[in-house]
Design a protein around this motif. Structure first.
Motif, short mmCIF file in Angstrom:
data_model
loop_
_atom_site.label_atom_id
_atom_site.label_comp_id
_atom_site.label_asym_id
_atom_site.label_seq_id
_atom_site.Cartn_x
_atom_site.Cartn_y
_atom_site.Cartn_z
N GLN A 89 -56.35 -59.09 51.03
CA GLN A 89 -55.20 -59.29 50.16
C GLN A 89 -54.60 -57.96 49.73
OE1 GLN A 89 -54.71 -62.08 47.06
NE2 GLN A 89 -56.31 -63.45 47.77
N SER A 90 -53.31 -57.96 49.51
CA SER A 90 -52.61 -56.74 49.12
C SER A 90 -52.92 -56.38 47.67
CB SER A 90 -51.10 -56.91 49.29
OG SER A 90 -50.60 -57.81 48.31
N ILE A 91 -52.78 -55.12 47.35
CA ILE A 91 -53.04 -54.66 45.99
C ILE A 91 -52.07 -55.31 45.01
CG2 ILE A 91 -51.55 -52.64 46.26
CD1 ILE A 91 -54.83 -52.69 44.27
N ARG A 92 -50.84 -55.53 45.43
CA ARG A 92 -49.84 -56.13 44.52
C ARG A 92 -50.20 -57.59 44.21
NH1 ARG A 92 -45.85 -52.76 43.42
NH2 ARG A 92 -45.42 -51.03 44.88
N ALA A 93 -50.76 -58.29 45.19
CA ALA A 93 -51.19 -59.67 44.93
C ALA A 93 -52.35 -59.69 43.95
CB ALA A 93 -51.58 -60.35 46.23
N LEU A 94 -53.24 -58.70 44.05
CA LEU A 94 -54.41 -58.66 43.17
C LEU A 94 -54.03 -58.31 41.74
CD1 LEU A 94 -56.94 -56.90 45.57
CD2 LEU A 94 -56.79 -59.33 45.02
N THR A 95 -52.96 -57.54 41.55
CA THR A 95 -52.55 -57.19 40.18
C THR A 95 -52.08 -58.41 39.40
OG1 THR A 95 -50.30 -56.66 40.94
CG2 THR A 95 -51.88 -54.84 40.84
N LYS A 96 -51.79 -59.50 40.10
CA LYS A 96 -51.33 -60.71 39.42
C LYS A 96 -52.48 -61.54 38.87
CE LYS A 96 -47.21 -60.98 42.35
NZ LYS A 96 -46.46 -61.78 43.37
N ILE A 97 -53.72 -61.21 39.28
CA ILE A 97 -54.86 -62.00 38.81
C ILE A 97 -55.85 -61.16 38.01
CG2 ILE A 97 -54.65 -63.65 40.72
CD1 ILE A 97 -56.99 -62.24 42.07
N ILE A 98 -55.59 -59.87 37.87
CA ILE A 98 -56.51 -58.97 37.17
C ILE A 98 -55.75 -58.21 36.09
CG2 ILE A 98 -58.09 -57.00 37.42
CD1 ILE A 98 -58.44 -57.82 40.34
N SER A 99 -56.32 -58.13 34.91
CA SER A 99 -55.70 -57.35 33.84
C SER A 99 -55.67 -55.88 34.23
CB SER A 99 -56.51 -57.53 32.55
OG SER A 99 -56.11 -56.57 31.58
N PRO A 100 -54.57 -55.16 33.98
CA PRO A 100 -54.44 -53.77 34.43
C PRO A 100 -55.44 -52.81 33.80
CG PRO A 100 -52.61 -54.37 33.00
CD PRO A 100 -53.33 -55.63 33.31
N ASP A 101 -56.03 -53.18 32.66
CA ASP A 101 -56.99 -52.30 31.99
C ASP A 101 -58.42 -52.82 32.02
OD1 ASP A 101 -54.98 -50.48 31.23
OD2 ASP A 101 -54.42 -51.76 29.54
N GLU A 102 -58.65 -53.89 32.79
CA GLU A 102 -59.96 -54.55 32.75
C GLU A 102 -61.10 -53.62 33.18
OE1 GLU A 102 -62.10 -58.68 34.35
OE2 GLU A 102 -59.96 -58.33 34.71
N PHE A 103 -60.83 -52.73 34.14
CA PHE A 103 -61.89 -51.86 34.66
C PHE A 103 -61.63 -50.39 34.35
CE2 PHE A 103 -61.59 -55.27 38.13
CZ PHE A 103 -62.38 -56.16 37.42
N ARG A 104 -60.77 -50.14 33.39
CA ARG A 104 -60.39 -48.76 33.08
C ARG A 104 -61.63 -47.95 32.65
NH1 ARG A 104 -55.77 -46.39 32.77
NH2 ARG A 104 -54.65 -48.37 32.86
N GLY A 105 -61.67 -46.69 33.07
CA GLY A 105 -62.77 -45.81 32.73
C GLY A 105 -63.87 -45.78 33.77
N GLN A 106 -63.82 -46.71 34.74
CA GLN A 106 -64.84 -46.77 35.79
C GLN A 106 -64.45 -45.84 36.96
OE1 GLN A 106 -67.74 -48.66 35.76
NE2 GLN A 106 -67.23 -49.14 33.64
N VAL A 107 -65.40 -45.08 37.44
CA VAL A 107 -65.23 -44.31 38.67
C VAL A 107 -66.21 -44.90 39.68
CG1 VAL A 107 -65.35 -42.06 39.80
CG2 VAL A 107 -64.57 -42.23 37.42
N ALA A 108 -65.69 -45.57 40.69
CA ALA A 108 -66.53 -46.36 41.59
C ALA A 108 -66.53 -45.76 42.99
CB ALA A 108 -66.02 -47.80 41.64
N LEU A 109 -67.71 -45.46 43.49
CA LEU A 109 -67.86 -45.02 44.87
C LEU A 109 -68.08 -46.25 45.74
CD1 LEU A 109 -68.16 -42.67 46.92
CD2 LEU A 109 -70.63 -42.74 46.45
N VAL A 110 -67.17 -46.48 46.67
CA VAL A 110 -67.26 -47.64 47.56
C VAL A 110 -67.61 -47.13 48.95
CG1 VAL A 110 -66.12 -49.72 48.41
CG2 VAL A 110 -65.50 -48.79 46.16
N ILE A 111 -68.90 -47.22 49.30
CA ILE A 111 -69.33 -46.80 50.63
C ILE A 111 -68.86 -47.85 51.64
CG2 ILE A 111 -71.31 -46.26 52.10
CD1 ILE A 111 -71.01 -44.25 49.92
N GLY A 112 -68.11 -47.40 52.65
CA GLY A 112 -67.53 -48.34 53.61
C GLY A 112 -66.31 -49.03 53.05
N GLY A 113 -65.49 -48.28 52.31
CA GLY A 113 -64.32 -48.87 51.65
C GLY A 113 -63.04 -48.83 52.45
N SER A 114 -63.12 -48.50 53.73
CA SER A 114 -61.89 -48.37 54.51
C SER A 114 -61.44 -49.68 55.14
CB SER A 114 -62.08 -47.33 55.62
OG SER A 114 -63.07 -47.74 56.55
N ARG A 115 -62.29 -50.71 55.10
CA ARG A 115 -61.91 -52.00 55.67
C ARG A 115 -62.84 -53.07 55.13
NH1 ARG A 115 -64.51 -52.74 61.63
NH2 ARG A 115 -66.41 -51.50 61.36
#
Length: 485
Positions: A256-282
């Motif tokens: 899903q596109s990032i713009r579609a996801l912004t419609k179901i998630i609050s913009p500040d819900e995960f603020r302050g988190q720095v997340a390392l996503v191993i294998g995050g390219s696909r």
């Protein structure tokens, strides 16, 4: 072992380029490792017709000059990958002979050559095809499966028949270089014309007989099966006629596109988190990075070979003015030196590292294959955690995606399932090794990704529904989901 051993074959990337130039089949699944990794096969695949011609080249010196019409029937059972050792065996039955190829004891291709019962060539109606049809294609056609019924056209291999003599001298001397060229044109038909870009060559059944026709291979789709995306075509060339079977495989899985996801998630819900996503390219890693960014977190996504994919994901996240860093990373190598360039210290880790899941295997336990999976799911995870826990700020939470294969035990996935189960054991003990570390594991259902996509429709879970509760639990915005148990 049944049959006589003819010898071994091995195909290099240079062999691929050479055959692609001769045949005109430039489908990227045969030439481009980065594009091939986004297919269900996961890596570059040898042209099936190239395997056939090499096998016949090995057989030709043993045969007399043909005095009758032959039928050539071929079934491609499994893909052959670059640099694999392919054992070729032959058996004879009267005036017929059978060749088959094996990789690690598994049959990957079967070929039968036998005297033909004379038949009339099939009628291939191409009257409605534009005059430009048959011109060489620079790129493969992208067809919708619904557009394939009744499709017809022409395929012309631009290389002269004599060009094939250098590559297949014994075969050209036996059946003629123009017949070799016509066989090569079957590869161009499937890989470039129909089904085109998203294709798998299943097999063919042709009569090697000279017939008065134009200097081209004409084809017409005569049957399709929506259940397995099978496409059957009648073909007719200057030296052969018969049928070709192919499969229209699934295109790369799109998240899903990032713009579609912004419609179901609050913009500040995960603020302050720095997340390392191993294998995050696909795949699920890509989706998780987008979920985090949509909620205000700062994802750092890693890639091993897919830098362009990682850049694409980061650019998409940047469209909503959220930060996203990319980092080249190989979990098989020591983590500490690879993390030297991190500009932000991760507070959470999402571990989607994986080798090719559906690897070739024999009908027995394969210790080498198990070691490959174990290196990713256990050794790599332990090393990454050890490298990040001691950094300033410290790693606080880890997510390890396990699999329902542990419960369902699908055939042919023993080594993968064992390694994933071992990863679960490691995750249970990681908090003892690193005090205060919170570890979440979840046996994910089958989700549509590049590796799990199949040719035909398969029931899969919704990726967002599977991953959003995990991200919320990792970020502390919802209760932690139950572990694997």
């Amino acid at each position: 072992m049944e049959g006589s051993y003819l010898g071994d074959m091995r195909f290099s990337s240079r062999d691929q380029d050479c055959f692609a130039a001769l045949s005109g089949d430039r489908n990227p699944v045969h030439l481009d490792p980065l594009i091939a990794r986004r297919t269900q096969l996961g890596q570059v695949v040898v042209h099936g017709i190239h395997v056939v011609l090499r096998g016949l080249e090995m057989l030709a010196p043993l045969l007399d000059r043909p005095k009758v019409t032959y039928t050539l029937a071929v079934r491609f059972l499994k893909p052959i990958f670059l640099e694999e050792t392919v054992a070729v065996r032959v058996s004879t039955h009267g005036t017929s002979c059978r060749i088959w190829c094996e990789v690690k004891g598994t049959k990957v291709m079967v070929l039968t050559l036998s005297p033909a019962v004379i038949e009339e060539p099939p009628h291939v109606a191409v009257e409605t095809v534009p005059q430009t049809a048959g011109m060489p294609l620079a790129v493969p056609c992208v067809l919708d499966y619904r557009d394939m019924p009744n499709r017809c056209g022409r395929v012309v291999v631009q290389c002269a028949p004599s060009s094939f003599t250098d590559l297949f001298p014994a075969l050209a001397a036996w059946i003629g270089s123009d017949t070799v060229r016509d066989l090569a044109s079957l590869s161009t038909l499937v890989g470039m014309e129909c089904p085109g870009l998203y294709s798998l060559f299943s097999g063919f059944h042709v009569h090697l007989k000279r017939i008065p026709t134009e200097n081209a291979l004409t084809y017409a789709v005569v049957a399709t099966d929506v259940r397995n995306h099978l496409v059957r075509m009648n073909v007719c060339g200057t030296t052969l006629f018969g049928t070709v079977d192919a499969i229209a495989r699934s295109p790369p899985a799109e998240q899903q596109s990032i713009r579609a996801l912004t419609k179901i998630i609050s913009p500040d819900e995960f603020r302050g988190q720095v997340a390392l996503v191993i294998g995050g390219s696909r795949g699920l890693g890509e989706l998780t990075a987008k979920l985090l960014a949509a909620g205000g977190a700062h994802p750092i996504i890693t890639y091993n070979v897919g830098r362009e994919d990682a850049m694409r994901v980061a650019a998409e996240i940047g469209e909503i003015d959220r930060p996203c860093d990319i980092l080249g990373f190989d979990v098989i190598r020591p983590a500490v030196p690879q993390f030297a360039t991190l500009t932000a210290r991760p507070t959470s880790l999402y571990y989607f590292a994986t080798p090719k899941i559906f690897a070739r295997r024999a009908n027995r336990f394969d210790p080498e294959l198990f070691s490959s999976f174990y290196a990713y799911y256990c050794n790599g995870l332990a090393d990454v955690c050890a490298a990040l826990v001691g950094t300033q700020g410290g790693l606080a939470a880890v997510f390890y995606p396990s699999t329902i294969s542990i419960d369902e035990r699908p055939v042919g996935m023993t080594e993968y399932t064992m390694a994933k189960a071992a990863g679960e054991v490691l995750c249970r003990d990681l908090p003892f090794f690193h005090s205060g570390l919170r570890v979440i594991t979840k046996r994910l259902p089958r989700i549509w990704t590049d590796q799990t996509a199949t040719v035909f429709a398969t029931e899969t879970a919704d990726a967002v529904e599977a991953m959003l509760p995990v991200v919320r639990a990792m970020c502390g915005t919802s209760p932690q989901p139950l572990g694997c148990g």
